[in-house]
Write a protein that holds these residues in place. Structure first.
Motif, short mmCIF file in Angstrom:
data_model
loop_
_atom_site.label_atom_id
_atom_site.label_comp_id
_atom_site.label_asym_id
_atom_site.label_seq_id
_atom_site.Cartn_x
_atom_site.Cartn_y
_atom_site.Cartn_z
N ARG A 127 -3.79 -3.42 -6.61
CA ARG A 127 -5.14 -3.80 -6.20
C ARG A 127 -5.26 -3.85 -4.67
O ARG A 127 -4.32 -4.20 -3.98
CB ARG A 127 -5.49 -5.17 -6.77
CG ARG A 127 -5.72 -5.19 -8.27
CD ARG A 127 -5.86 -6.61 -8.75
NE ARG A 127 -6.50 -6.69 -10.06
CZ ARG A 127 -6.67 -7.81 -10.75
NH1 ARG A 127 -6.22 -8.96 -10.25
NH2 ARG A 127 -7.26 -7.81 -11.91
N LEU A 128 -6.45 -3.52 -4.18
CA LEU A 128 -6.76 -3.67 -2.76
C LEU A 128 -8.20 -4.16 -2.64
O LEU A 128 -9.04 -3.84 -3.48
CB LEU A 128 -6.62 -2.34 -2.01
CG LEU A 128 -5.21 -1.81 -1.76
CD1 LEU A 128 -5.30 -0.48 -1.01
CD2 LEU A 128 -4.38 -2.79 -0.96
N VAL A 137 0.84 -1.19 0.00
CA VAL A 137 0.00 0.00 0.00
C VAL A 137 0.87 1.24 0.00
O VAL A 137 2.03 1.21 0.44
CB VAL A 137 -0.97 0.03 1.21
CG1 VAL A 137 -1.92 -1.14 1.19
CG2 VAL A 137 -0.21 0.07 2.53
N PHE A 145 -9.40 0.04 -6.84
CA PHE A 145 -8.80 -0.76 -5.76
C PHE A 145 -8.58 -2.20 -6.22
O PHE A 145 -7.54 -2.51 -6.77
CB PHE A 145 -9.68 -0.67 -4.51
CG PHE A 145 -9.69 0.70 -3.90
CD1 PHE A 145 -8.67 1.10 -3.05
CD2 PHE A 145 -10.69 1.61 -4.19
CE1 PHE A 145 -8.65 2.37 -2.49
CE2 PHE A 145 -10.69 2.88 -3.64
CZ PHE A 145 -9.66 3.26 -2.79
N CYS A 146 -9.57 -3.08 -6.05
CA CYS A 146 -9.34 -4.46 -6.49
C CYS A 146 -9.67 -4.66 -7.96
O CYS A 146 -9.21 -5.61 -8.59
CB CYS A 146 -10.17 -5.43 -5.63
SG CYS A 146 -11.94 -5.44 -5.99
N ALA A 182 -8.78 -1.06 1.27
CA ALA A 182 -9.11 0.25 0.71
C ALA A 182 -9.62 1.22 1.76
O ALA A 182 -9.64 2.43 1.53
CB ALA A 182 -10.16 0.09 -0.39
N LYS A 208 -13.48 7.23 -7.38
CA LYS A 208 -12.49 6.21 -6.99
C LYS A 208 -12.99 4.78 -7.19
O LYS A 208 -12.30 3.83 -6.82
CB LYS A 208 -12.05 6.39 -5.52
CG LYS A 208 -11.52 7.77 -5.19
CD LYS A 208 -10.35 8.15 -6.09
CE LYS A 208 -9.84 9.56 -5.78
NZ LYS A 208 -8.80 10.00 -6.74
N ARG A 242 -3.81 3.85 -1.04
CA ARG A 242 -4.07 3.20 -2.30
C ARG A 242 -3.11 2.03 -2.46
O ARG A 242 -2.08 1.95 -1.78
CB ARG A 242 -3.96 4.16 -3.49
CG ARG A 242 -2.55 4.69 -3.77
CD ARG A 242 -2.57 5.72 -4.89
NE ARG A 242 -1.25 6.28 -5.16
CZ ARG A 242 -0.44 5.89 -6.15
NH1 ARG A 242 -0.83 4.92 -6.98
NH2 ARG A 242 0.73 6.44 -6.32
N GLY A 243 -3.45 1.12 -3.35
CA GLY A 243 -2.57 -0.01 -3.60
C GLY A 243 -1.29 0.43 -4.27
O GLY A 243 -1.28 1.34 -5.11
N THR A 300 -11.79 -4.44 -0.15
CA THR A 300 -12.57 -3.43 0.56
C THR A 300 -11.97 -3.09 1.92
O THR A 300 -11.99 -1.94 2.35
CB THR A 300 -14.03 -3.89 0.71
OG1 THR A 300 -14.75 -2.93 1.47
CG2 THR A 300 -14.14 -5.23 1.39
N CYS A 314 -15.27 -1.49 -2.45
CA CYS A 314 -14.02 -0.98 -1.89
C CYS A 314 -14.12 0.51 -1.58
O CYS A 314 -13.70 0.98 -0.53
CB CYS A 314 -12.86 -1.23 -2.85
SG CYS A 314 -12.54 -2.97 -3.19
#
Length: 907
Positions: free
Chosen positions: A42-43, A18, A884-885, A48, A880, A31-32, A45, A854
């Motif tokens: 990617r992240l 992160v 994330f993922c 995130a 946004k 953020r990732g 939920t 997320c």
């Protein structure tokens, strides 16, 4: 000026990188990390929303000492806190010996923290009573790897997911528990439509929905299934005889036992069709590289070690190990459970994968530490450690970064042990965990965004964690607390070696020593340093001195870290669960994880939006089992066995087979009026790993007689106020036979309280509830009362908006009220709908779908932004969503296409 600092997510073992956005004082966002090889930006939920957990709410800010068990803790200085701990521990050690004290630590610590805890117990005090909550999740994976492959070393990497021809997922639900791994599985399926996915799970989980073959086996029948698959492979000539002969031992003995595991017999043991067993075996052996992913469903069993071994056998028998796309890949539960295993942070281990039972290994560690010897007596593993507290054998326990008063099985026994202990230290980031109620001394530890050190993820990848902000209040890093305590204790015990054992002034010096202890071992990282990790990025082990990079896969040459270099087959046999459902308790209780919550919710439980999908504990049942007990969706039921009883709401789930019920493990005494599902689970353990059978218990379900419902929904100005109200609401939980409380929210955070009684609530009881939630005034109040039906409702509006509502006797409107209040869309003109004796929502309250979970972005927000001219890039920039993922991007594209079709003039 804002900057971004590299760190890692502090939840599951995927180990996502992160980037923490900070102004140097507070965490502003997250953020990732697009450069981190675990997640490439990617992240999920939970990841995130990490920045929402770093605002200070719920934190332990200062050391606190409880003057008596029935008193509240009082703030003290660090010197007073540690001197008190030293006096109590030294006194107990002198009177009762080193084994009268114990340490129970966590897979969420840094590797350096783990290292000094281990050295404190085994090197300074002279006890092996140091164990970790990884005992509850990964110790069977450790023992399974060691029994078969020779070392606790997952041989695979995440890249293998994209190269596999068949993926066997057993006892794991990565769609919820390891979401970024699940994204990789989805990517692999998209890139290779021929990929076969087999999911072994007693319930039809979210992961099972994408399976080509779902095997809903009876709980505890994993060994029978894997033996049955190997029987088919052997009978049909699908094993790799040359690999077996050149690289393994023990196959002949196992093969002799496999004769009885015919598909027909295994079908009876597992409760699935024989044809499915044959199909799974053929796919595994013939569909290209075979990768297995597994987790708690195999591990949390009284025969979890052999569950793991039986699955690993499939890889050894087919030569599916040590090459791209193949191998047995244990998915680690916690962010640094692997790091803890590396430094010997379990009662039966020593540094660098050494075994406590091995005299040579003990001598090696003693020489490395410069002490005469390491004690030979085995330490107490987690379950036995808390039993020893209850019996009085252990007098004092130091708990760090974990919550045993919610996570361990047989909670009545665990809590009795904590209550009997002479002295309990809790070293913790958060102030109000279930365990905090039993602590004599509370020590504030740094939290996510403040920590520094290293962590190791599921694929053996070590990442350097950098702090983004200074510690909150007087919080200290875990290693600093341990080192300070160790120095004081050593001097108190007049141990001349203390300064040599604990010379550390920086966290880097601890890591450097750890690296030295690994030289020549299977996990050799003598070539690593902080500077290497900072310059070259996260690295997999082994990384010996002279190496330029870590090793991606293990055992490619067919050599294993055993005495003869060969892997081992173990003669494993089917075993039933410890508790077999019967007449009195006919149901199998399974437990598991939710996507948006983590462990006991000490961290995720302070983020309202993480409750939006699941905001109360629910028991899932098969519709037929519900009909048999005259139950409807939403009924309150008693879930019970000989260990206890909890009252919970029930929901039908067709994905469960008959005779099985399922409940999340996250809820404990902070969110409901019981210790949660682990109050019903027994404490039987695996003989090799000492891991308890947390995944299964025999229970019965009966309709509750609590027919008078209550509910309160209270809107708050911000999260800080919501947490204050939440804390006040917790005081009500013990007053009810059923009660739960949680958060909810999007535009406005809410506190949601639900309860039920056998008799209608008295006016006095309702007044107490109103006072607790700030609903006791008359200003802006509207009341609806039906004395004949014992219905009493009250709502308060402030400045034209609904501030709070209390429903008693009838609560069916709570669902739409909750959503409308969270969206900020229920004004005072709609109060009549809130209090009317009808469940119907007003037309102006629309049902919204959360598309990007997320970023918590709904479909109407996306549609509104599209109408304003936003394309995909614009949506990602402004809302946004999809950043994330990435799992929601197909849904966002569908909304863009739909809007373009409906409004072509705007396209």
């Amino acid at each position: 000026m804002n900057q971004e600092v590299k760190s890692t997510c502090c939840y599951c073992g995927v180990g996502c990188g992160v980037l923490i956005r900070t102004d140097g004082i507070t965490v502003q966002g997250v953020r990732g990390d697009p450069e981190h090889p675990a997640n490439y930006g990617r992240l999920c939920t939970k990841g995130a929303s990490l920045h929402l957990t770093a605002q200070g709410e719920g934190r332990q800010r200062h050391p606190a000492l409880r003057p008596a068990r029935d008193r509240q803790p009082e703030q003290v200085s660090w010197a007073q806190a540690l001197d008190t701990a030293v006096d109590r521990f030294a006194g107990i050690i002198r009177e009762h010996g080193p084994d009268s004290v114990a340490f129970y630590i966590s897979g969420q610590l840094m590797t350096e923290d783990y290292y000094v805890f281990n050295k404190l117990a085994k090197g300074l005090i002279g006890t092996n009573n140091v164990d970790t909550n990884s005992r509850l999740c990964m110790s069977s994976a450790v023992a399974g790897y060691k029994q078969t492959l020779g070392a606790d070393a997952p041989p695979c990497c995440y890249e293998d997911i994209g190269q596999a021809g068949v993926i066997l997922i057993a006892g794991a639900n990565p769609a919820l528990a390891h979401p970024i791994v699940f994204r990789y599985i989805e990517d692999a399926r998209a890139a290779n439509p021929a990929l076969k996915i087999i999911v072994v799970d007693p319930r039809r989980s979210e992961t099972a929905e994408i399976a080509d073959l779902h095997l809903p086996i009876l709980p505890g029948s994993d060994i029978a299934l894997f033996n049955g698959m190997l029987h088919v492979m052997l009978a049909e000539g699908l094993v790799d005889g040359d690999y077996i002969a050149r690289h393994t031992n023990g196959f002949d003995e196992l093969a002799g036992n496999l004769a009885e595991y015919t598909p027909q017999r295994v079908a009876g043991l597992c409760g699935i069709p024989a044809s499915s067993i044959v199909r799974a075996a053929r796919w595994f052996a013939t569909q290209g590289p075979a990768l297995s992913l597994y987790c708690q469903g195999l591990n949390q069993s009284a025969h979890g070690t052999h569950n793991n071994a039986a699955l690993i056998h499939l890889h050894l028998a087919t030569g599916q190990i040590g090459k791209p796309g193949a191998g047995p890949f244990s998915l680690t539960g916690q962010p640094n459970a692997m790091g803890g295993r590396e430094v010997g942070g379990l009662a039966n281990l020593l540094s660098a994968h050494r075994d406590l039972a091995n005299p040579e290994h003990r001598a090696e560690v003693a020489a490395l530490w410069g002490i005469p010897d390491v004690p030979a007596k085995p330490g107490k593993a987690a379950v036995d450690l808390f039993k020893a507290l209850e019996s009085g054998e252990i007098k004092a326990v130091w708990i760090a970064c974990t919550n045993p008063a919610q996570s361990l099985p047989n909670q009545a026994s665990v809590r009795a042990g904590l209550a009997r202990a002479e002295f309990v230290v809790l070293q913790e980031t958060f102030a109000d965990t279930d365990t905090a109620a039993y602590a004599d001394l509370l020590l504030p530890a740094t939290g996510w965004g403040e920590k520094h050190g290293t962590v190791t993820n599921s694929e053996r990848r070590i990442t350097r964690v950098q702090p983004a902000v200074a510690p909150l209040g007087e919080a200290r890093h875990d290693w600093q607390i341990v080192v300070d305590f160790a120095r004081r204790l050593g001097r108190k015990l007049q141990n001349p070696a203390v300064d040599r054992l604990f010379p550390y002034e920086t966290v880097e010096s601890i890591f450097a020593e750890h690296c030295v202890t690994t030289r020549g071992r299977d996990l050799d990282i003598s070539g690593l340093s902080y500077s290497v990790l900072e310059q070259q990025g996260p690295q997999q082990w082994p990384f010996p001195e002279g190496a330029s990079q870590g090793q991606q896969r293990l055992y490619a040459d067919g050599r294993f870290p055993t005495a003869d270099g060969r892997a081992r087959f173990i003669a494993v046999a089917h075993q039933a669960t410890v508790e077999v459902p019967g007449k009195e308790h006919p149901l199998s209780l399974l437990s598991g994880r939710l996507r948006d919550q983590w462990h006991g919710m000490s961290r995720t439980g302070i983020v309202p939006r993480l409750f939006n999908l699941d905001d109360e504990p629910l028991l899932a049942m098969h519709p037929c089992d519900m009909r048999h007990r005259q139950l409807d969706d939403g009924d309150l039921v008693r879930l019970f066995n000989g260990r206890g009883e909890i009252v919970v709401r029930v929901a039908s789930r067709p994905g469960l087979a008959r005779g099985r019920v399922w409940m999340p493990m996250h809820w404990g005494s902070r969110f409901m009026n019981s210790a949660g599902v682990n109050a019903l689970v027994g404490d039987a353990v695996d003989p090799y790993s000492q891991q308890p059978e947390l995944k299964h218990a025999a229970v019965e379900v009966a309709k509750s007689e609590l027919n008078y419902p209550l509910a309160v929904i209270r809107r708050c100005s911000d999260v800080a106020e919501a947490l204050r109200v939440l804390d006040a609401a917790r005081s009500l939980l013990p007053d009810f036979a059923y009660a739960s409380v949680g958060l909810y929210g999007r535009a406005s955070p809410l506190v949601v309280f639900r309860a039920a009684t056998a008799e209608p609530a008295t006016a006095r009881a309702l007044a107490a509830i109103d006072r607790c939630f700030g609903l006791d005034g008359e200003t802006g109040a509207i009341v609806y009362t039906d004395a004949k039906r014992h219905i009493a409702k009250k709502a308060i509006a402030i400045d034209g908006q609904l501030f709070g509502v209390r429903l008693a006797g009838e609560t069916v409107a709570q669902a739409w009220l909750k959503q409308a209040m969270a969206e900020g869309g229920l004004d005072a003109s709609l109060l009549r709908f809130a209090l009317a004796p009808s469940a119907a929502a007003p037309v102006s309250v629309s049902t919204r779908q959360i598309v990007c979970k997320c970023a918590d972005v709904s479909d109407d927000q996306i549609v509104s932004a599209i109408a304003g001219g936003a394309d995909l890039a614009g949506l990602q920039e402004s809302l946004k969503c999809g950043t994330f993922c990435g799992g929601c991007i197909p849904d966002i594209k569908r909304l863009l296409t739909r809007q373009a079709q409906q409004h072509p003039e705007a396209a």
